[in-house]
Enzyme design. Structure first.
Site, PDB file in Angstrom:
ATOM      1  N   GLY A  88       0.816  -1.222   0.000  1.00  0.00           N
ATOM      2  CA  GLY A  88       0.000   0.000   0.000  1.00  0.00           C
ATOM      3  C   GLY A  88       0.844   1.263   0.000  1.00  0.00           C
ATOM      4  O   GLY A  88       0.500   2.259   0.641  1.00  0.00           O
ATOM      5  N   ALA A  94       2.786   2.712  -5.213  1.00  0.00           N
ATOM      6  CA  ALA A  94       2.501   1.742  -6.275  1.00  0.00           C
ATOM      7  C   ALA A  94       1.178   1.027  -6.008  1.00  0.00           C
ATOM      8  O   ALA A  94       0.336   0.898  -6.905  1.00  0.00           O
ATOM      9  CB  ALA A  94       3.640   0.731  -6.380  1.00  0.00           C
ATOM     10  N   SER A 133       0.744  -3.534   5.234  1.00  0.00           N
ATOM     11  CA  SER A 133       1.154  -3.734   6.619  1.00  0.00           C
ATOM     12  C   SER A 133       1.684  -2.425   7.187  1.00  0.00           C
ATOM     13  O   SER A 133       2.731  -1.934   6.753  1.00  0.00           O
ATOM     14  CB  SER A 133       2.244  -4.813   6.662  1.00  0.00           C
ATOM     15  OG  SER A 133       2.938  -4.731   7.871  1.00  0.00           O
ATOM     16  N   ALA A 182       9.043  13.938  -6.704  1.00  0.00           N
ATOM     17  CA  ALA A 182       9.128  14.710  -7.950  1.00  0.00           C
ATOM     18  C   ALA A 182       8.689  13.843  -9.118  1.00  0.00           C
ATOM     19  O   ALA A 182       8.935  12.630  -9.129  1.00  0.00           O
ATOM     20  CB  ALA A 182      10.560  15.184  -8.166  1.00  0.00           C
ATOM     21  N   LYS A 212       6.234  21.912 -11.270  1.00  0.00           N
ATOM     22  CA  LYS A 212       7.640  21.651 -11.623  1.00  0.00           C
ATOM     23  C   LYS A 212       7.820  21.865 -13.120  1.00  0.00           C
ATOM     24  O   LYS A 212       7.156  21.224 -13.940  1.00  0.00           O
ATOM     25  CB  LYS A 212       7.979  20.205 -11.232  1.00  0.00           C
ATOM     26  CG  LYS A 212       9.346  19.749 -11.718  1.00  0.00           C
ATOM     27  CD  LYS A 212       9.642  18.309 -11.312  1.00  0.00           C
ATOM     28  CE  LYS A 212      10.920  17.816 -11.969  1.00  0.00           C
ATOM     29  NZ  LYS A 212      11.181  16.393 -11.742  1.00  0.00           N
ATOM     30  N   PRO A 247      14.650  21.333 -19.218  1.00  0.00           N
ATOM     31  CA  PRO A 247      13.275  21.860 -19.156  1.00  0.00           C
ATOM     32  C   PRO A 247      12.237  20.821 -19.557  1.00  0.00           C
ATOM     33  O   PRO A 247      12.515  19.943 -20.373  1.00  0.00           O
ATOM     34  CB  PRO A 247      13.302  22.968 -20.214  1.00  0.00           C
ATOM     35  CG  PRO A 247      14.281  22.483 -21.245  1.00  0.00           C
ATOM     36  CD  PRO A 247      15.320  21.659 -20.489  1.00  0.00           C
ATOM     37  N   VAL A 259       1.800 -10.345   4.736  1.00  0.00           N
ATOM     38  CA  VAL A 259       1.805 -11.611   4.004  1.00  0.00           C
ATOM     39  C   VAL A 259       3.014 -12.422   4.462  1.00  0.00           C
ATOM     40  O   VAL A 259       4.157 -11.967   4.343  1.00  0.00           O
ATOM     41  CB  VAL A 259       1.870 -11.374   2.478  1.00  0.00           C
ATOM     42  CG1 VAL A 259       2.136 -12.685   1.740  1.00  0.00           C
ATOM     43  CG2 VAL A 259       0.597 -10.718   1.982  1.00  0.00           C
ATOM     44  N   LEU A 272       8.614  -0.455  -6.779  1.00  0.00           N
ATOM     45  CA  LEU A 272       9.985  -0.825  -6.436  1.00  0.00           C
ATOM     46  C   LEU A 272      10.201  -2.332  -6.537  1.00  0.00           C
ATOM     47  O   LEU A 272      11.334  -2.784  -6.710  1.00  0.00           O
ATOM     48  CB  LEU A 272      10.310  -0.331  -5.021  1.00  0.00           C
ATOM     49  CG  LEU A 272      10.231   1.193  -4.836  1.00  0.00           C
ATOM     50  CD1 LEU A 272      10.394   1.568  -3.364  1.00  0.00           C
ATOM     51  CD2 LEU A 272      11.299   1.901  -5.678  1.00  0.00           C
ATOM     52  N   THR A 308      11.746   9.258 -12.355  1.00  0.00           N
ATOM     53  CA  THR A 308      11.066   8.328 -13.254  1.00  0.00           C
ATOM     54  C   THR A 308      10.314   7.182 -12.553  1.00  0.00           C
ATOM     55  O   THR A 308       9.598   6.448 -13.223  1.00  0.00           O
ATOM     56  CB  THR A 308      12.083   7.717 -14.234  1.00  0.00           C
ATOM     57  OG1 THR A 308      13.282   7.379 -13.532  1.00  0.00           O
ATOM     58  CG2 THR A 308      12.400   8.678 -15.350  1.00  0.00           C
TER      59      THR A 308
END
Ligand SMILES: Cc1cc2nc3c(=O)[nH]c(=O)nc-3n(C[C@H](O)[C@H](O)[C@H](O)COP(=O)(O)OP(=O)(O)OC[C@H]3O[C@@H](n4cnc5c(N)ncnc54)[C@H](O)[C@@H]3O)c2cc1C
Length: 504
Positions: free
Chosen positions: A17, A20, A43, A54, A82, A100, A191, A339, A350
């Site tokens: 949670g 992502a 959890s 960002a 931004k 830019p 889990v 991740l 990114t």
């Protein structure tokens, strides 16, 4: 019920949670409209990574698709706007350049992009000025102002684009409310066990620390670096990219901010990496991304403490990571998002984008219960290409530096991936930026970093070295563009006022 309906996915389990998990839950709830049961397990005891503030412009599309208004979003996440990233000290101490959002200059004619004229002028030794002088985004950003891009292509303001800085924890909380209002069930728990089908290796269920078991058809692993489903249970494997991007740690610390936020991120080169500064409405996010072969955590923390503006709001948080990607992002009936899928340092913001595009790709290739392997193959093929292109763009920032520290000297010696070597060669030889049309970072971004890092071509491409069309000298045209850019911020509000007006 048609036979096709019989095979539809009816039950989705998202584990995790953080940003992502809740981005996935919100997008799936919105797209599936109640046709599947969506459960998210998280959890509180484990918590989230707690950084990531960002973004890049496509994030706006994600919010638009969910029907989230910009005013709600900026209010709820204490966000700011931004216009790009300032890279300070990346070539050498005291020098900086701006990457830019948006593009450079203005179109002079159909066949010659603006930057060819600038390169020709620069290579001819003329005095057109810095490339930064031809981006309206930087002119507006450094003035501390903000306005949305113009829709009139004759205005230089139409060349701007923008993204956001925001508090990612507040964003996840906002998306949680959004997802729960659309039927997503949240389960608190850890889990502990994942049951795989003995023959197919598909995930059948997950069991929590209190003994509850949840079954599902499609599982989305959003458990962060650990990858509870995709790695711990399925042992998918990880491709380590540290030989290209060796930074493997970060120390992050938020500080107070009295002034209105600036509408851009700053990335400052440090001895063993680089430091971010991300201005939000209520605080400034700071962090030092570094490689522990060149600086210890103690030195990195001291560097951060010595260089931040404002008062620390909490103790610094130390994080470790391995740059790279999961060997398969979609394995059987499990898709890794966030991740758990992979990580590249946040130099060009990114990660949230990769989450967004992972979700969008999953929706485009959404499986049924037969889980055609072709869908996973296509998902993996596209995602690998996206990761590799981003990796190469990040590496571009490092390879042509002129700094003296061991970390930076070693970065100049990194053996380049073939595609990056090809792109560099094309630019150096002929001023051509060779992209295949599917790159996340387009020609203005490559140009910004190439020129910013001091990489210039041997000659300017095409017709740019000749007098311009309609007989107007190139220097005169460049000067007209520059004048329009200098005037652009004048009609815009101060960034802080723009935010206050927006959120009411
Ligand atoms: C130093 C640093 C700076 C960054 N800066 C940026 C940035 O500027 N821009 C950007 O776009 N991205 C940035 N990122 C990346 C960004 O933080 C992440 O992509 C984003 O937060 C998504 O994280 P996540 O949800 O995948 O994982 P996490 O935030 O780690 O969430 C994992 C979730 O899984 C749950 N979980 C884990 N194990 C279990 C289990 N066994 N059972 C149940 N639940 C479990 C946890 O409780 C948590 O809810 C940065 C990352 C780092 C490390």
């Amino acid at each position: 019920m048609t036979p096709q309906d019989d095979t539809q996915i009816r039950s989705i389990v998202i584990v995790g949670g953080g940003s992502a998990g809740w981005m996935t839950a919100a997008a799936l709830a919105n797209a599936l409209g109640g046709s599947a049961k969506i459960t998210l397990i998280e959890s509180e005891a484990i918590g989230t990574v707690g950084v990531g503030e960002a973004t890049i412009p496509p994030i706006r599309l994600f919010n638009t698709r969910l029907g989230i208004s910009e005013s709600d979003f900026i209010r709820e996440t204490k966000g700011s706007f931004k216009l790009g990233i300032e890279f300070a000290g990346w070539t050498r101490e005291g020098e900086s350049y701006f990457h830019p959002f948006g593009s450079y200059g203005a179109d002079f004619d159909v066949h010659t992009p603006f930057h060819h004229y600038w390169l020709a002028d620069r290579l001819n030794g003329a005095q057109a000025g810095r490339l930064d002088d031809y981006t309206v985004s930087w002119e507006v950003a450094k003035s501390g102002r903000f306005g949305r891009p113009s829709r009139d292509p004759r205005q230089v303001q139409s060349r701007m684009d923008y993204a956001y800085h925001f508090d990612a924890t507040l964003y996840a909380a906002y998306l949680r409310r959004y997802a729960e209002a659309r039927g997503v069930s949240r389960v608190e728990g850890k889990v502990e066990h994942v049951s795989l089908h003995a023959e197919t290796g598909f995930i059948e269920s997950v069991t929590l620390d209190d003994g509850r078991t949840l079954v599902g058809q499609l599982f989305v692993d959003c458990t962060g670096f650990i990858g509870v489903l995709i790695e711990r249970a399925m042992q998918t494997g990880y491709e380590d990219w540290s030989r290209w991007l060796p930074a493997n740690r970060a120390v992050a610390m938020a500080t107070s901010s009295d002034a209105d936020p600036l509408p851009y991120t700053r990335s400052t080169a440090r001895a063993a990496g680089w430091q971010w500064r991300i201005p939000l409405q209520h605080r400034t996010g700071n962090g030092y991304v570094y490689c522990d072969r060149y600086a210890s955590p103690e030195i990195a923390e001291a560097t951060l403490r010595d260089t931040v503006e404002g008062e620390p709001l909490a103790e610094p948080k130390h994080l470790r990571f391995v740059t790279g990607r999961r060997k398969q992002f979609w394995n059987r009936n499990c898709v890794a998002v966030g991740l758990s899928a992979g990580f590249m340092e946040p130099l060009e913001s990114t990660s949230l984008h990769l989450i967004q595009f992972g979700i969008m790709r999953l929706l485009t290739l959404f499986p049924d219960q037969t889980f055609s392997p072709t869908l996973a193959e296509e998902y993996n093929r596209l995602t690998v290409a996206e990761y590799e292109r981003i990796r190469d763009f990040l590496l571009l920032h490092y390879i042509a530096n002129d700094r003296d520290e061991p970390f930076w000297r070693d970065m100049r010696q990194v053996e380049l991936p073939d595609e990056l070597a090809f792109k560099l060669e094309h630019f150096r030889r002929a001023g051509i930026i060779s992209l295949d049309g599917r790159e996340l970072f387009g020609k203005p971004s490559w140009l910004a970093v190439l020129v910013g890092q001091g990489v210039l071509p041997e000659r300017a491409p095409g017709l740019a070295g000749r007098a311009g069309e309609r007989g107007i000298p190139v220097a005169e045209r460049l000067s007209q563009v520059r004048q329009a850019i200098v005037a652009a911020p004048g009609g815009m509000a101060r960034h802080g006022d723009f935010i206050r007006e927006l959120i009411g």
